[in-house]
Write an enzyme that holds these catalytic residues in place. Structure first.
Site, PDB file in Angstrom:
ATOM      1  CB  THR A  35      -1.105   0.009   1.243  1.00 30.11           C
ATOM      2  OG1 THR A  35      -1.959  -0.877   1.062  1.00 30.11           O
ATOM      3  CG2 THR A  35      -1.681   1.415   1.461  1.00 30.11           C
ATOM      4  CB  THR A  36       0.995   4.200  -1.815  1.00 26.82           C
ATOM      5  OG1 THR A  36       2.108   3.582  -2.151  1.00 26.82           O
ATOM      6  CG2 THR A  36       1.515   5.690  -1.594  1.00 26.82           C
TER       7      THR A  36
END
Lengths: 248, 229
Positions: free
Chosen positions: B33-34
């Site tokens: 994730t970002t």
């Protein structure tokens, strides 16, 4: 339980309704409150005033050891009437709950939220087998987001909000005086004076300064403060209700 | 004897069941994730990618929505273990609802951040690192919450495996009086940049705007052109 005992069972067991739907033990607990000396709470726009009478059984007793006003958090105090030992348990519930709220939300607890935490605790003792209800009524006074609030708890665990209220002995007469004299525009000083005058109904001689305990939570500062003995003495003198103290 | 729920580090409902179920590390879905949160005067902009993976080496899902409403005017991103993050969000939502019904007012964002930090520290939720964004009477707030319960407020923040790539762009482009429109385009570019280089991020974009009106979440398959944002 048999025979006569069985007929009395609803009188003994806290969890048992009488045939006409009453909980006698809770009603007896209310009687216990009436046997205690009175406490008065008054809400004014400038803050909340709590006043309690401190009766001394003997001139040899230190009156300061009769604790009827309690700081709960910076912005809330509680006055009690009835069994002092029962009150102490509830005071600690309230103090803990105030800190739990601080830890959980990083917020000071609301006066209404605090009151309901205490009354929920009281209520459990009216529905649990083997328990006895709390023989004490409390006045919870403090500041919520800059707004003065004043609540009462009773032995059934019901919370009520008030502008001005008396609990404990001689409650009816004191409440009558409050109802006659209360105004929505009282100053804090006016609230203190009204509370003292109301407490003096039926105590025509007045009080020695150590016979009363007085605390305020001011709207502006939001801080709980206990009045010093000389401040109480000044108010009593001004109101012509000062009698001699224990020491004289 | 008497029931008193006084542990400030535990959710009020459902904690014990979850604690038993901390599964084996190999098969735990992670978001990689970002996720980005930017506070503006109009509200908070949150942007995330859409990939779930097993350790960043296999893409286990390509259309995850990693931001959810948890409060009428606050949203939280799912970062770290998917199971931990999902139960964390459900539990916070229950707490927010109980608070509102009991007290007659919505929890402040600071209170919500404090509670989230407490749960991350003492509760049954493991390996999460979400962003909390919300609006209340004090304005817009963005917090990052770390797995040990650290709660840090910021003007903008990024969490997840693509954070370093995204921060690179934000450090150059963010400015004090950034508005919602600009924040939306900047955050979308930052997520897209991270997706290019971080194997734990990719597969598309989700944007979330939190204003005093509420939480508005928009999902994109892939990365839209700037004029589509």
């Amino acid at each position: 339980m048999q025979g006569q005992n069985q007929q009395q069972a609803y009188d003994r067991g806290i969890t048992i309704f009488s045939p006409d739907g009453r909980l006698y033990q809770v009603e007896y607990a209310r009687e216990a409150v009436k046997r205690g000396s009175a406490s008065v709470g008054i809400r004014t726009p400038e803050g909340v005033v709590l006043v309690a009478e401190r009766r001394s059984r003997s001139p040899l007793m230190e009156r300061d050891s009769v604790e009827k006003l309690h700081k709960i958090d910076d912005h809330v105090g509680i006055a009690s009437a009835g069994h002092v030992a029962d009150a102490r348990q509830l005071i600690d519930v309230a103090r803990r709950q105030a800190q739990v709220n601080q830890l959980r939300y990083d917020e000071t607890i609301g006066v209404e939220t605090l009151t309901k935490a205490v009354t929920d605790h009281i209520q459990q003792y009216t529905q649990t087998g083997g328990a006895r209800p709390f023989g004490v009524a409390l006045l919870v006074g403090g500041i919520d987001d800059g707004e003065p609030r004043l609540f009462e708890t009773d032995p059934s665990g019901t919370p009520y909000e008030w502008k001005a209220i008396a609990i404990g002995g001689n409650r009816e007469e004191i409440q009558g005086h409050l109802e006659d004299e209360y105004s929505d525009e009282l100053t804090l000083q006016g609230g203190i004076d009204l509370a003292i005058e109301a407490m003096a109904v039926g105590e025509e001689d007045g009080f020695p300064p150590e016979g009363l305990a007085i605390s305020t939570v001011e709207t502006e500062s939001g801080e709980y403060r206990t009045l010093e003995l000389d401040e109480i003495e000044n108010r009593l003198a001004e109101l012509d209700l000062l009698t001699e103290g224990d020491d004289e | 004897m008497m029931l008193d729920n006084t542990d400030p580090y535990e959710p009020e409902l459902g904690a014990a069941e979850w604690r038993e179920q901390a599964g084996d590390e190999q098969n735990v879905n992670k978001t990689g994730t970002t996720t980005i949160g930017i506070a503006t005067d109009e509200g908070v902009l949150i942007a995330t990618d859409r990939r779930a993976s097993l350790g960043g080496r296999f893409v286990s899902n390509k259309q995850v929505v990693k931001v959810e409403e948890i409060h009428p005017t606050a949203a939280m991103t799912l970062v770290g273990s998917v199971g931990g993050a999902q139960s964390f969000i459900k539990s916070l939502r229950a707490e927010v609802n109980l608070y509102e019904t009991r007290r007659g007012q919505d929890m402040s964002i600071e209170a919500l951040a404090t509670l989230a930090g407490n749960f991350a520290r003492g509760g049954p939720f493991f390996a999460i690192n979400p962003i909390l964004g919300g609006v209340d009477e004090d304005g817009s707030h963005v917090y990052s919450i770390d797995p040990a319960g650290g709660v840090m407020k910021d003007d903008y923040t990024v969490t997840g495996s693509g954070m370093m790539v995204a921060y690179g762009l934000l450090e150059g482009e963010w400015h004090e009086d950034i508005e919602m429109d600009e924040a939306r385009r900047l955050a979308a570019r930052a997520v897209e940049s991270a997706a290019e280089r971080d194997t734990g991020s990719g597969n598309g974009l989700v944007l979330c705007e939190v204003t005093e009106e509420g939480v508005d979440i928009t999902e994109y398959d892939g990365f839209p052109d700037e004029d589509e944002l």
